[in-house]
Write a protein that holds these residues in place. Sequence first.
Motif, short mmCIF file in Angstrom:
data_model
loop_
_atom_site.label_atom_id
_atom_site.label_comp_id
_atom_site.label_asym_id
_atom_site.label_seq_id
_atom_site.Cartn_x
_atom_site.Cartn_y
_atom_site.Cartn_z
N LYS A 59 -34.43 35.81 7.19
CA LYS A 59 -34.76 34.50 6.72
C LYS A 59 -33.80 33.34 7.50
CE LYS A 59 -36.28 35.46 2.22
NZ LYS A 59 -36.31 35.03 0.69
N ALA A 60 -32.59 33.81 7.92
CA ALA A 60 -31.71 32.79 8.57
C ALA A 60 -32.48 32.55 9.94
CB ALA A 60 -30.25 33.51 8.80
N VAL A 61 -32.83 33.53 10.54
CA VAL A 61 -33.49 33.43 11.91
C VAL A 61 -34.76 32.61 12.02
CG1 VAL A 61 -34.48 34.77 13.94
CG2 VAL A 61 -32.43 35.64 12.93
N LEU A 62 -35.68 33.11 10.73
CA LEU A 62 -36.85 32.23 10.78
C LEU A 62 -36.58 30.79 10.54
CD1 LEU A 62 -38.90 34.86 8.45
CD2 LEU A 62 -39.30 34.42 11.05
N LEU A 63 -35.48 30.42 9.63
CA LEU A 63 -35.13 28.87 9.57
C LEU A 63 -34.76 28.30 10.81
CD1 LEU A 63 -34.17 28.97 5.84
CD2 LEU A 63 -35.76 27.80 6.90
N ALA A 64 -34.13 29.09 11.62
CA ALA A 64 -33.40 28.47 12.88
C ALA A 64 -34.64 28.07 13.78
CB ALA A 64 -32.61 29.44 13.66
N LYS A 65 -35.79 29.10 13.87
CA LYS A 65 -37.06 28.87 14.45
C LYS A 65 -37.62 27.72 14.08
CE LYS A 65 -39.44 32.42 15.90
NZ LYS A 65 -39.56 32.49 17.53
N ASP A 67 -43.70 40.56 11.03
CA ASP A 67 -44.71 41.46 11.03
C ASP A 67 -45.84 41.47 11.93
OD1 ASP A 67 -42.91 42.77 9.36
OD2 ASP A 67 -43.99 42.00 7.44
N ARG A 68 -46.02 40.18 12.32
CA ARG A 68 -47.16 39.92 13.32
C ARG A 68 -46.91 39.44 14.56
NH1 ARG A 68 -51.19 36.41 9.75
NH2 ARG A 68 -49.19 35.35 8.92
N ASP A 69 -45.64 38.87 14.91
CA ASP A 69 -45.15 38.19 16.11
C ASP A 69 -44.08 39.01 16.72
OD1 ASP A 69 -44.98 36.01 17.86
OD2 ASP A 69 -43.07 35.82 16.94
N THR A 72 -40.72 37.08 17.74
CA THR A 72 -39.79 36.99 16.37
C THR A 72 -39.09 38.25 16.04
OG1 THR A 72 -41.10 34.97 15.60
CG2 THR A 72 -39.97 36.20 14.07
N ALA A 73 -39.82 39.31 15.80
CA ALA A 73 -39.09 40.60 15.42
C ALA A 73 -38.02 40.81 16.65
CB ALA A 73 -40.12 41.54 15.49
N LYS A 74 -38.09 40.59 17.99
CA LYS A 74 -37.28 40.81 18.75
C LYS A 74 -36.09 40.00 18.65
CE LYS A 74 -40.31 42.56 22.49
NZ LYS A 74 -41.01 42.36 23.94
N GLU A 75 -36.47 38.64 18.38
CA GLU A 75 -35.28 37.53 18.14
C GLU A 75 -34.17 37.96 17.01
OE1 GLU A 75 -34.43 32.74 17.45
OE2 GLU A 75 -36.44 33.49 17.90
N ILE A 76 -35.06 38.59 15.86
CA ILE A 76 -34.15 38.92 14.65
C ILE A 76 -33.35 40.01 15.20
CG2 ILE A 76 -34.30 40.02 12.33
CD1 ILE A 76 -37.05 38.45 12.07
N ARG A 116 -29.40 40.25 14.80
CA ARG A 116 -28.73 41.11 13.86
C ARG A 116 -27.54 42.08 14.81
NH1 ARG A 116 -30.82 42.78 9.63
NH2 ARG A 116 -33.01 42.41 10.46
N ALA A 117 -27.93 42.17 15.93
CA ALA A 117 -26.90 42.84 16.95
C ALA A 117 -25.66 42.07 17.00
CB ALA A 117 -27.42 43.33 18.26
N ALA A 118 -25.94 41.01 17.17
CA ALA A 118 -24.66 39.66 17.54
C ALA A 118 -23.77 39.68 16.44
CB ALA A 118 -25.09 38.34 18.16
#
Length: 115
Positions: free
Chosen positions: A91-97, A22-24, A27-31, A35-37
């Motif tokens: 949450k999966a993407v955030l944990l990978a980061k 919501d602030r970065d 990160t939003a783009k990475e999610i 999601r697309a992949a």
Amino acid sequence: MPRSENPLQSALVEYVQSIDPDRDRDTAKEIERVRAAVAEFGRWQEFEEWRISTFFDSSVDMIEIGGKSWFKVRVECDGQEFICRCPTLDKAVLLAKFYRRLIVDQFYSVGPPWA
């Protein structure tokens, strides 16, 4: 009663807050890329060189647990492998980061895992 945090805990909390989608924007783009992949292939995987000849092998796979969709997160680098399961893709993407950051910080603060 508020709990007291040590410097490592404070740093971890600060990093997690800094990657809040919501602030970065990154990160939003990475999610959204993940999601697309995952929507198209059921899996996202990326290889990233973060220092000369040192790579992250990161992936998020859609899995089923008890009839529900979950996401398996895996980050590997130099023999270190972090794996967990998350109920949501975000949450999966955030944990990978988070895992990638932890590996880099460990390398530069206490050395590589083989040292």
